[in-house]
Write a protein that holds these residues in place. Structure first.
Motif, PDB file in Angstrom:
ATOM      1  N   LEU A  64       0.804  -1.225   0.000  1.00 34.03           N
ATOM      2  CA  LEU A  64       0.000   0.000   0.000  1.00 34.03           C
ATOM      3  C   LEU A  64       0.840   1.280   0.000  1.00 34.03           C
ATOM      4  O   LEU A  64       0.554   2.197  -0.796  1.00 34.03           O
ATOM      5  CB  LEU A  64      -0.961  -0.006   1.203  1.00 34.03           C
ATOM      6  CG  LEU A  64      -2.130  -0.983   1.115  1.00 34.03           C
ATOM      7  CD1 LEU A  64      -2.950  -0.942   2.392  1.00 34.03           C
ATOM      8  CD2 LEU A  64      -3.016  -0.665  -0.087  1.00 34.03           C
ATOM      9  N   PRO A  65       1.874   1.410   0.846  1.00 27.91           N
ATOM     10  CA  PRO A  65       2.680   2.639   0.814  1.00 27.91           C
ATOM     11  C   PRO A  65       3.382   2.848  -0.524  1.00 27.91           C
ATOM     12  O   PRO A  65       3.557   3.988  -0.967  1.00 27.91           O
ATOM     13  CB  PRO A  65       3.694   2.441   1.945  1.00 27.91           C
ATOM     14  CG  PRO A  65       3.087   1.422   2.836  1.00 27.91           C
ATOM     15  CD  PRO A  65       2.322   0.513   1.937  1.00 27.91           C
TER      16      PRO A  65
ATOM     17  N   LYS B 226       0.892   4.108  -3.034  1.00 31.59           N
ATOM     18  CA  LYS B 226       0.561   5.500  -2.741  1.00 31.59           C
ATOM     19  C   LYS B 226       1.604   6.459  -3.310  1.00 31.59           C
ATOM     20  O   LYS B 226       1.285   7.596  -3.660  1.00 31.59           O
ATOM     21  CB  LYS B 226       0.427   5.707  -1.232  1.00 31.59           C
ATOM     22  CG  LYS B 226      -0.113   7.095  -0.863  1.00 31.59           C
ATOM     23  CD  LYS B 226      -0.577   7.153   0.576  1.00 31.59           C
ATOM     24  CE  LYS B 226      -1.256   8.488   0.854  1.00 31.59           C
ATOM     25  NZ  LYS B 226      -1.859   8.553   2.193  1.00 31.59           N
ATOM     26  N   THR B 227       2.861   6.025  -3.408  1.00 30.56           N
ATOM     27  CA  THR B 227       3.910   6.886  -3.969  1.00 30.56           C
ATOM     28  C   THR B 227       3.819   7.001  -5.487  1.00 30.56           C
ATOM     29  O   THR B 227       4.540   7.802  -6.086  1.00 30.56           O
ATOM     30  CB  THR B 227       5.311   6.361  -3.600  1.00 30.56           C
ATOM     31  OG1 THR B 227       5.527   5.091  -4.229  1.00 30.56           O
ATOM     32  CG2 THR B 227       5.474   6.239  -2.102  1.00 30.56           C
TER      33      THR B 227
ATOM     34  N   PRO C 126       0.101  12.185  -3.710  1.00 32.73           N
ATOM     35  CA  PRO C 126      -0.662  11.113  -4.348  1.00 32.73           C
ATOM     36  C   PRO C 126      -1.839  11.671  -5.140  1.00 32.73           C
ATOM     37  O   PRO C 126      -2.456  12.658  -4.747  1.00 32.73           O
ATOM     38  CB  PRO C 126      -1.124  10.250  -3.170  1.00 32.73           C
ATOM     39  CG  PRO C 126      -1.068  11.152  -1.986  1.00 32.73           C
ATOM     40  CD  PRO C 126       0.064  12.103  -2.247  1.00 32.73           C
TER      41      PRO C 126
ATOM     42  N   ARG D 133      -5.074   6.933  -5.190  1.00 31.02           N
ATOM     43  CA  ARG D 133      -3.967   6.820  -4.237  1.00 31.02           C
ATOM     44  C   ARG D 133      -4.139   7.769  -3.045  1.00 31.02           C
ATOM     45  O   ARG D 133      -3.568   7.546  -1.989  1.00 31.02           O
ATOM     46  CB  ARG D 133      -2.638   7.086  -4.934  1.00 31.02           C
ATOM     47  CG  ARG D 133      -2.245   5.999  -5.925  1.00 31.02           C
ATOM     48  CD  ARG D 133      -0.912   6.305  -6.588  1.00 31.02           C
ATOM     49  NE  ARG D 133      -0.459   5.179  -7.391  1.00 31.02           N
ATOM     50  CZ  ARG D 133      -0.813   4.971  -8.655  1.00 31.02           C
ATOM     51  NH1 ARG D 133      -1.646   5.843  -9.253  1.00 31.02           N
ATOM     52  NH2 ARG D 133      -0.369   3.925  -9.314  1.00 31.02           N
ATOM     53  N   ARG D 134      -4.929   8.816  -3.236  1.00 33.94           N
ATOM     54  CA  ARG D 134      -5.167   9.756  -2.133  1.00 33.94           C
ATOM     55  C   ARG D 134      -5.910   9.104  -0.985  1.00 33.94           C
ATOM     56  O   ARG D 134      -5.843   9.562   0.155  1.00 33.94           O
ATOM     57  CB  ARG D 134      -5.965  10.961  -2.641  1.00 33.94           C
ATOM     58  CG  ARG D 134      -5.236  11.860  -3.638  1.00 33.94           C
ATOM     59  CD  ARG D 134      -6.150  12.960  -4.119  1.00 33.94           C
ATOM     60  NE  ARG D 134      -7.321  12.414  -4.808  1.00 33.94           N
ATOM     61  CZ  ARG D 134      -8.395  13.116  -5.153  1.00 33.94           C
ATOM     62  NH1 ARG D 134      -8.479  14.396  -4.816  1.00 33.94           N
ATOM     63  NH2 ARG D 134      -9.401  12.544  -5.778  1.00 33.94           N
TER      64      ARG D 134
ATOM     65  N   ILE E 145      -5.531   5.932   0.022  1.00 35.63           N
ATOM     66  CA  ILE E 145      -4.772   4.876   0.685  1.00 35.63           C
ATOM     67  C   ILE E 145      -4.292   5.408   2.026  1.00 35.63           C
ATOM     68  O   ILE E 145      -3.599   6.420   2.090  1.00 35.63           O
ATOM     69  CB  ILE E 145      -3.569   4.436  -0.172  1.00 35.63           C
ATOM     70  CG1 ILE E 145      -4.057   3.837  -1.497  1.00 35.63           C
ATOM     71  CG2 ILE E 145      -2.712   3.418   0.588  1.00 35.63           C
ATOM     72  CD1 ILE E 145      -2.931   3.441  -2.439  1.00 35.63           C
TER      73      ILE E 145
ATOM     74  N   ASP F  90      -2.285   6.059   5.550  1.00 39.58           N
ATOM     75  CA  ASP F  90      -0.907   5.975   6.017  1.00 39.58           C
ATOM     76  C   ASP F  90      -0.893   5.100   7.268  1.00 39.58           C
ATOM     77  O   ASP F  90      -1.246   5.555   8.356  1.00 39.58           O
ATOM     78  CB  ASP F  90      -0.350   7.370   6.341  1.00 39.58           C
ATOM     79  CG  ASP F  90      -0.152   8.212   5.087  1.00 39.58           C
ATOM     80  OD1 ASP F  90       0.377   7.680   4.099  1.00 39.58           O
ATOM     81  OD2 ASP F  90      -0.551   9.394   5.106  1.00 39.58           O
TER      82      ASP F  90
END
Length: 219
Positions: A76-77, A80-81, A169, A173-174, A176, A178
């Motif tokens: 997931l991280p 997101k990038t 993002p 992706r916004r 997802i 943190d």
């Protein structure tokens, strides 16, 4: 973030690659894998218990879900990038497979060695205490493995450079979240302590003079 991996410092994104840095990264990587493993195992045991599966099938389901959740939490991280899902999964497979496999091996070995832990239901003190012990052993076993891989530019070193990128993002992706490792670990610890408390309360309710609980009444 530019990538400047070398044979000696492939695990770090900066010039400070002392033992403290490697140890901190190894602890973080191991805790992250542990969180995914714990979520998957507990989910598998809950599903297996609810469906009345045999112990062997329940363990197999738990191990499979441990890998699924472990890989998902690490992917997931990266997604997101801005990394593609396939590319992220490919990196995570290379980075986390050995770590998760080590954890699952030791976790299930310890659970098998604790009398009654494998056959205990979810509302059972032996199960939750056994799970806590087995996960602690799994962490200790996987930590040196992750440290060894990091020192050689493998394991989490393969994805370390993608974390903390400043790119904003876009699109899906916004949304997802943190999921910081300390947050994941805190949630898992709270959940397991809660399970232990419920199990203890249920067993106390089974004692003479105690009101039988709903869980005990249906057994």
């Amino acid at each position: 973030m530019t990538t400047h991996h070398s044979h000696d410092t492939g695990h770090d994104a900066g010039p400070d690659t002392g033992h403290g840095s490697v140890n901190a990264m190894a602890v973080s990587a191991t805790l992250h894998c542990l969180a995914g493993c714990a979520i998957g195992e507990i989910a598998g045991l809950m599903v297996g218990t609810a469906l009345g599966l045999a112990t062997g099938w329940t363990v197999a389901l738990s191990v499979a879900l441990a890998f699924v959740f472990g890989f998902t939490l690490s992917s997931l991280p990266l997604v997101k990038t801005g990394l593609g899902v396939a590319a992220a999964l490919g990196l995570v497979l290379a980075a986390d497979t050995v770590s998760i496999a080590t954890m699952e091996l030791f976790d299930n070995l310890v659970m098998a060695l604790i009398p009654g832990a494998m056959d205990a239901g979810l509302v059972n003190v032996v199960f939750w205490v056994g799970m806590m012990i087995s996960l602690a052993v799994a962490f200790v076993a996987a930590l040196p493995v992750n440290r060894y891989l990091l020192q050689r530019g493998k394991g989490h070193a393969l994805i370390h450079g993608y974390h903390g990128q400043a790119t904003e993002p876009e699109g899906f992706r916004r949304f997802i979240p943190d999921l910081a490792t300390p947050t994941l670990v805190a949630v898992i610890v709270a959940f397991m302590v809660g399970g232990l408390v419920v199990a203890a309360a249920d067993e106390l309710g089974d004692e003479p003079g105690g009101a039988p609980s709903h869980a005990s009444a249906t057994r």
